[in-house]
Design an enzyme around this catalytic site. Structure first.
Site, short mmCIF file in Angstrom:
data_model
loop_
_atom_site.label_atom_id
_atom_site.label_comp_id
_atom_site.label_asym_id
_atom_site.label_seq_id
_atom_site.Cartn_x
_atom_site.Cartn_y
_atom_site.Cartn_z
N GLU A 1 -22.41 27.49 -10.53
CA GLU A 1 -21.33 27.86 -11.44
C GLU A 1 -21.80 28.41 -12.79
OE1 GLU A 1 -18.20 28.00 -10.81
OE2 GLU A 1 -18.13 26.99 -8.87
N SER B 1 17.52 -28.98 1.09
CA SER B 1 16.79 -30.23 0.83
C SER B 1 15.40 -30.01 0.24
CB SER B 1 16.68 -31.04 2.12
OG SER B 1 17.95 -31.47 2.54
#
Length: 698
Positions: A109, A380
């Site tokens: 690049e 319960s």
């Protein structure tokens, strides 16, 4: 004699230098003037250039909206989910990128990246010659800095306006950042195809590893993709990708980054790619993930966009093994064809860490998190809160007795009545104590208890245990008639398991930003809300639920360790909330639309609890609940609640808070008390050993 005149013309003398100089003076003056003007122009240009550079140096670069993928991690550091809106990006510092990838990127690049000031003049000239030879654009000359400026701040439209802005931003980047900073920004910004932005996301996508772990061959492959992800992605065109890789390797060798032999070897290497999508996390524990997001955004104030796009790392308390065990237990606990739903929450009572959460059977079809919903009556399973209130008030002990028979209770100064029923209308038709009442889940005993201790006191205890649901001070509160979430039930029972100490439930341990700075760190609050001795006595009572005659005895064979807990059943809901010293878990099963449960459907909560608990703790040796100070054990006669004699046929070893044990023995069998002195200590020790042996060998 006078000399005769000559007929020839006289010879001219040479032109004086002054005359010649005067002839050139206009030209010289013009040149001097031109030089002065040129000098002035040059100076002006220099001043303008310096002024413009000074201006650029002090101008703020435009705000770059760089989204980064946020990650959620479990207790072991494994990624359980990633968040991003379109751009999958995980920024990493330059030092966390493979040197091979850096070299490959620079080679292909921007070969003179560290030498130019943002613009590569030689590169421009070289590209111009190549393009002129071919009469078309064959070679570009954009530097890494130029590409970064374009990607950060501009579009890719080809206009002079964009090019001028790109040049300005390129200069500003070079003036404001070091070369390594620019390179790091670039590597975290560029697009590698298939939704992956930046080297870390790309490395994870293509090779299932971190950017720091990439080999030379992998690095050369990745470095070639940004030029054209559509053409150079190995998923789209392997031949193009391989040709591009070898071109990069050759360029790296020519520039001295690697040897020709290394380039050839890397070019021949067979790369192992992840299946497309396999490098990205699909995410696990979806209900838990949603809960973490809500905590981060609603409670901790993390911005929603920051959570999704800010590159955050959210470290959670989720235990992968426990979560898998929870999902498996729920999946196996309810037939696939059934419409019945389920929820499970599991917490480490010692730390408050949420280890597992299942909010429903199918997240894809329904995201409603039933584990957090305060829409279900606990039945319960709420009774232990009532009995803890009774124990702590001091008016009742494990041998306090009430008669189990159909009873009509009056309250509100006699203006109202309440007539509870036992499950299937089964009554002992005799006096029972607290242990028997808990094991058999006797409703008459529970209502007698709340009438004795006061409903307001029970609500106060529930608040201390962390329950915030709307509770009303009426007798039916004893039977769990007011909706409570599984999350709150698990948290409350955690106090029983943790010697009376409440630890605030925690889902998020730490949140770090993209730079690794800590934005939040959990500091769970520990508070002693119940006396340890009372919590232990309650735990001892709830162990009976899983013994013969207890409502949880049907799953006793599945449990290979000491467990305490309580079942709960209403017409539409079934629960089991239980715990070991290391783990407290609430399981609920039912229907979303309050459809009544069949007996078979009501029995599914207990097996889910048992299977989950054993699998989640498979690697943890069984442990008894630690006995705190202030606890005594004596033999009692269940029939009378008094101390048992040695000849008492049904005597039972019972646990009490020291000072509340019976002082009188029954004497019905003509024996002396079996609860004092050396003999009692020996029998107590033998009983504990027998209990331990039973747990280990069962």
């Amino acid at each position: 004699m006078t000399k005769p005149a000559s007929n020839s013309a006289p010879r001219k003398r040479g032109t004086p230098w002054r005359v010649r100089a005067e002839r050139w003076m206009p030209l010289i003056r013009r040149l001097r003037k031109a030089g002065f003007v040129a000098g002035c122009c040059t100076l002006a240009l220099l001043l303008f250039a310096f002024g413009f550079l000074y201006y650029l140096r002090h101008q703020t670069l435009p705000a770059a909206s760089i989204t980064q993928t946020s990650q959620m991690l479990d207790l072991q550091g494994n990624v359980i989910d990633t968040f991003h809106t379109g751009e999958n990006r995980q920024s990493v510092p330059l030092k966390a990128v493979s040197r091979h990838l850096i070299d490959a990127t620079l080679a292909i690049e921007d070969q003179r990246f560290y030498d130019h000031l943002g613009f590569d003049v030689k590169g421009l000239a070289r590209a111009a010659v190549v393009n002129l030879e071919h009469m078309e654009t064959k070679q570009g000359a954009s530097t890494i800095t130029q590409q970064l400026a374009r990607n950060l701040y501009l579009t890719h439209e080809r206009t002079w306006n964009r090019k001028i802005k790109e040049a300005m931003y390129t200069v500003q980047l070079e003036m404001n950042y070091t070369k390594n900073e620019i390179l790091g920004l670039y590597l975290n910004q560029i697009y590698y195809g298939h939704g992956a932005y930046g080297v870390e996301a790309a490395a994870r996508l293509y090779f299932g590893k971190h950017a720091s772990e990439l080999t030379l061959a992998e690095s050369a492959m990745l470095a070639g993709i940004p030029k054209g992800p559509k053409y150079y992605s190995p998923y789209n065109d392997m031949k193009n990708a391989k040709d591009r890789q070898r071109t990069i390797l050759g360029t790296m060798a020519a520039q001295g980054y690697i040897t020709r032999e290394e380039a050839d070897a890397a070019g021949q290497e067979l790369l192992a790619f992840q299946p497309l999508g396999g490098g990205q996390q699909d995410g696990t524990a979806p209900y838990f993930r949603d809960y973490v997001r809500s905590v981060a955004v609603d409670q901790l104030g993390i911005n929603e966009r920051m959570f999704s796009e800010g590159g955050l790392r959210i470290y959670t308390t989720l235990d992968e093994e426990a979560q898998l065990a929870a999902e498996d237990a729920v999946a196996k606990g309810i037939p696939t064809s059934s419409q019945q739903q389920a929820a499970l929450v599991s917490i480490d009572p010692r730390t408050g860490y949420i280890k597992a959460m299942v909010g429903g059977r199918n997240y894809k079809t329904n995201q409603f998190n039933r584990a957090l919903a305060k829409t279900r009556q606990p039945g319960s399973s709420f009774k232990p809160i009532l009995y803890l209130t009774a124990l702590q008030q001091g008016g009742m002990t494990p041998v306090s007795r009430y008669k189990s028979e159909p009873t009509i209770f009056t309250y509100d100064e006699g203006r109202k009545t309440y007539a509870p029923h036992n499950y299937n209308d089964k009554y002992a038709e005799d006096y029972i104590d607290m242990r028997q009442a808990i094991a058999s889940s006797d409703n008459i005993y529970a209502v007698n208890t709340i009438m004795s201790v006061g409903a307001d006191n029970v609500i106060d205890m529930a608040r201390r245990l962390g329950i915030t649901a709307n509770l009303q001070p009426v007798p039916s509160l004893a039977l769990g008639t007011f909706p409570v979430s599984p999350f709150e039930m698990a948290s409350a029972f955690g106090v029983f398991a943790n010697a009376g100490q409440r630890v605030e439930p925690t889902a998020i341990l730490r949140i770090e930003d993209s730079k690794g700075e800590v934005l939040y760190e959990a500091k769970p609050v520990h508070s002693q809300v119940v006396d340890p001795a009372h919590a232990y006595v309650l735990t001892s009572l709830m162990e009976s639920v899983f013994e013969t005659g207890g409502t949880g005895s049907r799953v006793a064979a599945l449990l290979k360790r000491p467990v305490a807990g309580k079942t709960g059943t209403t017409a539409t809901d079934a629960w089991l909330v239980g715990y070991t010293p290391e783990l407290v878990t609430a399981v609920w099963v039912g229907y979303d639309k309050d459809r009544k449960l069949t007996p078979t459907e009501a029995h599914r909560a207990a097996p889910i609890f048992a299977n989950y608990t054993e699998h989640a703790l498979a690697a943890v040796p069984p442990k008894i609940f630690p006995v705190p100070g202030g606890v005594s054990t004596v033999y009692v006669d269940p029939k009378t609640g008094k101390l048992a004699g040695k000849g008492c046929p049904d005597r039972r070893l019972e646990t009490f808070v020291t000072g509340t044990e019976p002082a009188e023995f029954c004497g019905a069998h003509g024996d002396q008390a079996a609860s004092g002195g050396e003999d009692a200590v020996k029998e107590t020790s033998k009983s504990w050993w027998s209990q331990l042996k039973r747990w280990w060998t069962d």
